[in-house]
Design an enzyme around this catalytic site. Structure first.
Site, PDB file in Angstrom:
ATOM      1  N   GLY A 231     -36.117 -23.886   9.047  1.00 30.17           N
ATOM      2  CA  GLY A 231     -37.395 -23.364   9.528  1.00 30.17           C
ATOM      3  C   GLY A 231     -37.873 -22.254   8.624  1.00 30.17           C
ATOM      4  O   GLY A 231     -37.491 -22.179   7.448  1.00 30.17           O
ATOM      5  N   SER A 232     -38.684 -21.377   9.189  1.00 30.61           N
ATOM      6  CA  SER A 232     -39.308 -20.322   8.384  1.00 30.61           C
ATOM      7  C   SER A 232     -38.277 -19.264   7.972  1.00 30.61           C
ATOM      8  O   SER A 232     -37.231 -19.099   8.613  1.00 30.61           O
ATOM      9  CB  SER A 232     -40.410 -19.670   9.211  1.00 30.61           C
ATOM     10  OG  SER A 232     -39.839 -19.188  10.411  1.00 30.61           O
ATOM     11  N   THR A 233     -38.632 -18.535   6.939  1.00 34.95           N
ATOM     12  CA  THR A 233     -37.773 -17.437   6.507  1.00 34.95           C
ATOM     13  C   THR A 233     -37.679 -16.379   7.618  1.00 34.95           C
ATOM     14  O   THR A 233     -36.623 -15.765   7.810  1.00 34.95           O
ATOM     15  CB  THR A 233     -38.319 -16.845   5.193  1.00 34.95           C
ATOM     16  OG1 THR A 233     -38.163 -17.855   4.191  1.00 34.95           O
ATOM     17  CG2 THR A 233     -37.571 -15.610   4.764  1.00 34.95           C
ATOM     18  N   GLY A 236     -34.940 -17.406   9.853  1.00 33.65           N
ATOM     19  CA  GLY A 236     -33.629 -17.201   9.223  1.00 33.65           C
ATOM     20  C   GLY A 236     -33.244 -15.727   9.168  1.00 33.65           C
ATOM     21  O   GLY A 236     -32.081 -15.371   9.347  1.00 33.65           O
ATOM     22  N   GLU A 253     -31.787 -23.274   5.789  1.00 35.54           N
ATOM     23  CA  GLU A 253     -32.765 -24.018   4.974  1.00 35.54           C
ATOM     24  C   GLU A 253     -34.137 -23.483   5.362  1.00 35.54           C
ATOM     25  O   GLU A 253     -34.746 -23.937   6.325  1.00 35.54           O
ATOM     26  CB  GLU A 253     -32.674 -25.523   5.285  1.00 35.54           C
ATOM     27  CG  GLU A 253     -31.330 -26.156   4.970  1.00 35.54           C
ATOM     28  CD  GLU A 253     -31.122 -26.385   3.473  1.00 35.54           C
ATOM     29  OE1 GLU A 253     -32.048 -26.143   2.678  1.00 35.54           O
ATOM     30  OE2 GLU A 253     -30.006 -26.808   3.108  1.00 35.54           O
ATOM     31  N   CYS A 287     -41.311 -28.474   3.187  1.00 35.15           N
ATOM     32  CA  CYS A 287     -40.724 -27.258   2.614  1.00 35.15           C
ATOM     33  C   CYS A 287     -40.758 -27.326   1.098  1.00 35.15           C
ATOM     34  O   CYS A 287     -40.809 -26.310   0.421  1.00 35.15           O
ATOM     35  CB  CYS A 287     -39.291 -27.079   3.108  1.00 35.15           C
ATOM     36  SG  CYS A 287     -38.304 -28.552   2.865  1.00 35.15           S
TER      37      CYS A 287
HETATM   38  P1  NAD Z   1     -40.040 -22.171  12.702  1.00 37.41           P
HETATM   39  O1  NAD Z   1     -39.243 -21.144  11.976  1.00 37.41           O
HETATM   40  O2  NAD Z   1     -41.214 -21.719  13.480  1.00 37.41           O
HETATM   41  O3  NAD Z   1     -39.093 -22.959  13.746  1.00 37.41           O
HETATM   42  C1  NAD Z   1     -37.971 -23.676  13.317  1.00 37.41           C
HETATM   43  C2  NAD Z   1     -36.989 -23.820  14.473  1.00 37.41           C
HETATM   44  O4  NAD Z   1     -36.358 -22.555  14.712  1.00 37.41           O
HETATM   45  C3  NAD Z   1     -37.606 -24.224  15.800  1.00 37.41           C
HETATM   46  O5  NAD Z   1     -36.726 -25.129  16.442  1.00 37.41           O
HETATM   47  C4  NAD Z   1     -37.691 -22.908  16.567  1.00 37.41           C
HETATM   48  O6  NAD Z   1     -37.678 -23.073  17.962  1.00 37.41           O
HETATM   49  C5  NAD Z   1     -36.435 -22.204  16.087  1.00 37.41           C
HETATM   50  N1  NAD Z   1     -36.443 -20.737  16.109  1.00 37.41           N
HETATM   51  C6  NAD Z   1     -37.471 -19.918  15.782  1.00 37.41           C
HETATM   52  N2  NAD Z   1     -37.059 -18.638  15.812  1.00 37.41           N
HETATM   53  C7  NAD Z   1     -35.748 -18.641  16.144  1.00 37.41           C
HETATM   54  C8  NAD Z   1     -34.751 -17.620  16.331  1.00 37.41           C
HETATM   55  N3  NAD Z   1     -35.045 -16.338  16.172  1.00 37.41           N
HETATM   56  N4  NAD Z   1     -33.501 -17.991  16.674  1.00 37.41           N
HETATM   57  C9  NAD Z   1     -33.181 -19.295  16.819  1.00 37.41           C
HETATM   58  N5  NAD Z   1     -34.082 -20.307  16.665  1.00 37.41           N
HETATM   59  C10 NAD Z   1     -35.354 -19.980  16.335  1.00 37.41           C
HETATM   60  O7  NAD Z   1     -40.479 -23.280  11.607  1.00 37.41           O
HETATM   61  P2  NAD Z   1     -41.511 -24.483  11.727  1.00 37.41           P
HETATM   62  O8  NAD Z   1     -42.903 -23.952  11.797  1.00 37.41           O
HETATM   63  O9  NAD Z   1     -41.070 -25.468  12.755  1.00 37.41           O
HETATM   64  O10 NAD Z   1     -41.300 -25.191  10.290  1.00 37.41           O
HETATM   65  C11 NAD Z   1     -41.929 -24.787   9.121  1.00 37.41           C
HETATM   66  C12 NAD Z   1     -41.016 -23.926   8.268  1.00 37.41           C
HETATM   67  O11 NAD Z   1     -39.768 -24.584   8.055  1.00 37.41           O
HETATM   68  C13 NAD Z   1     -41.571 -23.692   6.856  1.00 37.41           C
HETATM   69  O12 NAD Z   1     -41.328 -22.363   6.497  1.00 37.41           O
HETATM   70  C14 NAD Z   1     -40.761 -24.657   5.997  1.00 37.41           C
HETATM   71  O13 NAD Z   1     -40.686 -24.288   4.631  1.00 37.41           O
HETATM   72  C15 NAD Z   1     -39.441 -24.582   6.668  1.00 37.41           C
HETATM   73  N6  NAD Z   1     -38.622 -25.758   6.348  1.00 37.41           N
HETATM   74  C16 NAD Z   1     -37.607 -25.602   5.461  1.00 37.41           C
HETATM   75  C17 NAD Z   1     -36.846 -26.694   5.089  1.00 37.41           C
HETATM   76  C18 NAD Z   1     -35.752 -26.552   4.079  1.00 37.41           C
HETATM   77  O14 NAD Z   1     -34.943 -27.473   3.991  1.00 37.41           O
HETATM   78  N7  NAD Z   1     -35.665 -25.478   3.325  1.00 37.41           N
HETATM   79  C19 NAD Z   1     -37.107 -27.950   5.666  1.00 37.41           C
HETATM   80  C20 NAD Z   1     -38.138 -28.065   6.586  1.00 37.41           C
HETATM   81  C21 NAD Z   1     -38.888 -26.953   6.926  1.00 37.41           C
END
Ligand code: NAD
Length: 500
Positions: A231-233, A236, A253, A287
């Site tokens: 997900g987003s930085t 992470g 990731e 991503c």
């Molecule tokens: P997001 O960060 O909003 O959510 C991702 C997941 O994390 C969701 O399931 C969400 O419920 C969960 N989440 C959010 N905050 C959390 C926390 N504090 N603790 C635990 N879980 C939490 O991301 P999104 O909008 O769904 O996806 C887009 C982002 O994902 C972009 O930044 C993209 O670059 C990244 N991404 C990266 C990769 C990679 O392999 N590097 C692949 C796909 C997407």
């Protein structure tokens, strides 16, 4: 095909409205697809305990037999590829070809895992002591929490789950709250396969529905040996330290901000095709999407008009319709982020072409945009952020070293590419002083990775590696073993410790 038919074909039952349930909508026209009840903390705790108990059994099942489970799952997914691909288009908004491609990726990683189930190799190491045998073995790790993003609603979980299951781990999946139905449909198929597989306890893989708090419960739970989060930085940054605080493992990731360099010897037509797919495919919501393009000044005059022309004629519309190349953004918030980035670019003096909202007939509730080209003489501040939308910043350069420096001058480090026919330039780009990303390509764009290679990125992208190569090692614990088969008791380093 109407939405209900797509849901039915994918095996999603009509969803009742539930008090406090999480609603999922299609980005195609914004209409609601249904609601799912979120798992409360007690239910999540019960599933984590069930996962731990299933692990006690699963870890002792021979790895090739664990592989057989994945072989059957891949067969099941092959049969339903069309239905699952359409569901991805419906819920995530990808064009059908990309939805089907994502399902193919699910199949591919399962096939990879089947082979891997006979290749979880350790090392034998020369011992310094006579009559001793030194080796390294890999053992299953424990329950693995997999948190996934909306944009790869099936493939990313499978990258993790297929490897984790073959490695003898159990899996707890918290999908994005925006693409829960994709998770439900895919996971049901695995559940069916598990039900017909006597060696596998039912709880080796479980689905957890919920928002951030469910992810946090996995993050904080000491029984979850590895948290693999995509997900987003920002996500992470919140999650990483919490897992580290309990000495758990993470596989992160996170966001990318990917670039390509077009060198003076590049094949411009090949570059154009690769650039447009990488920048506007999945409506710029990969991503690995191409976001920054550095073009040698000698080619700018040729490439810029070609890019503008290609962008002006992109078919935008329903991802389920044949011929569409650009589907909708995931939601209104994504549209607002895109507009705000374009506003910042204009303020910085850049020229913005495209980026406006497009309203295909009958799809008024969806957020469709014409992908944007942002032309600037040099990097502008907004380029250093990942805006999850189809914006391509185009900047000229004069020296190769300068282009590589601009490419690397961001906090993220996922994917990169160079277009060139100059062998020295290509090799320099791939060398230790070239791209600083986890993925570096020559004459193909930064997006669209194959499962055979390790996937992941450096810096704020999180440093994780999943999918192919030796990524499986993240899902296992390494044990160094020494066996003394002699009648003597020599100590390492020649230490003497006589005991009668
Ligand atoms: P997001 O960060 O909003 O959510 C991702 C997941 O994390 C969701 O399931 C969400 O419920 C969960 N989440 C959010 N905050 C959390 C926390 N504090 N603790 C635990 N879980 C939490 O991301 P999104 O909008 O769904 O996806 C887009 C982002 O994902 C972009 O930044 C993209 O670059 C990244 N991404 C990266 C990769 C990679 O392999 N590097 C692949 C796909 C997407």
């Amino acid at each position: 095909m109407n939405y209900q038919a797509i849901l039915q074909e994918a095996g999603i039952p009509a969803l009742a409205r539930v008090e406090g349930g999480i609603e999922t909508r299609t980005p195609i026209d914004g209409s609601a697809l249904g609601q799912l009840p979120a798992n409360n903390p007690a239910a999540v705790e019960a599933r984590i305990q069930a996962s731990l108990s299933a692990f006690q059994t699963w870890r002792s099942v021979p790895a090739p037999l664990r592989g057989e489970l994945l072989r059957r799952f891949a067969e099941r997914v092959r049969q339903d590829k069309q239905a699952l691909g359409r569901l991805i288009s419906l819920e995530a908004g990808k064009i059908l070809s990309e939805g089907l491609g994502e399902v193919q990726e699910v199949i591919d990683i399962c096939d990879f895992a089947v082979g891997l189930s006979r290749q979880l190799y350790g090392l034998t190491i020369a011992s310094e002591r006579p009559g001793h045998h030194l080796l390294e073995r890999w053992h299953p790790l424990g329950p693995v929490g997999v948190i996934t993003a909306f944009n790869f609603p099936m493939a990313v979980w499978t990258w993790n789950a297929a490897l984790a299951l073959v490695c003898g781990d159990t899996v707890l999946w918290k999908p994005s709250e925006k693409t829960m139905l994709c998770a439900l449909a895919l996971h049901r198929r695995l559940e069916e396969v598990i039900a017909g597989f006597p060696a596998a306890p039912a709880a080796i893989s479980q689905l957890l529905i919920g928002r951030r708090p469910v992810g946090e419960q996995l993050t904080d739970h000491p029984a979850v040996a590895l948290v693999s989060a995509t997900g987003s930085t920002a996500m992470g940054r919140a999650l990483g330290p919490r897992v580290a605080a309990r000495f758990g493992r993470t596989l992160l990731e996170l966001g990318g901000n990917n670039a390509a360099i077009v060198g003076p010897t590049a094949d411009v037509h090949l570059s154009l095709r690769a650039i447009v797919f990488a920048a506007v495919g999945t409506a710029g919501q990969r991503c690995t999407s191409l976001r920054r393009l550095f073009v040698h000044r000698s080619l700018l005059g040729a490439l810029s008009p070609m890019l503008r022309k290609a962008y002006a004629s992109l078919p935008i519309g329903s991802p389920l319709e044949a011929g569409t190349l650009v589907g909708p953004l995931i939601d209104g918030a994504a549209f607002e982020h895109m507009q705000s980035a374009l506003g910042a670019a204009r303020q910085a003096g850049a020229t913005v072409v495209g980026g406006e909202r497009v309203q295909p007939p009958g799809l008024g509730g969806g957020f469709y945009v014409r992908p944007a080209l942002v032309e600037a003489d040099q990097p502008i501040a907004v380029m250093s952020e990942e805006t999850f939308a189809p914006i391509l910043y185009v900047v000229p350069y004069d020296s190769f070293e300068g282009a590589v420096a601009m490419q690397n001058d961001v906090r993220q480090g996922l994917s990169s590419a160079i277009f060139t026919n100059d062998m020295r330039e290509a090799e320099a780009f791939l060398s230790a002083t070239g791209s600083d990303c986890g993925i570096a390509n020559v004459n193909t764009g930064p997006s669209g990775a194959e499962i055979g290679g390790a996937f992941g990125g450096e810096k704020e992208t999180g440093g994780g590696r999943e999918s192919g190569s030796d990524s499986w090692k993240t899902y296992m614990r390494r044990q160094t073993q020494t066996v003394n088969y002699s009648r003597q008791m020599p100590l390492a380093q020649g230490v003497q410790f006589p005991v009668d």
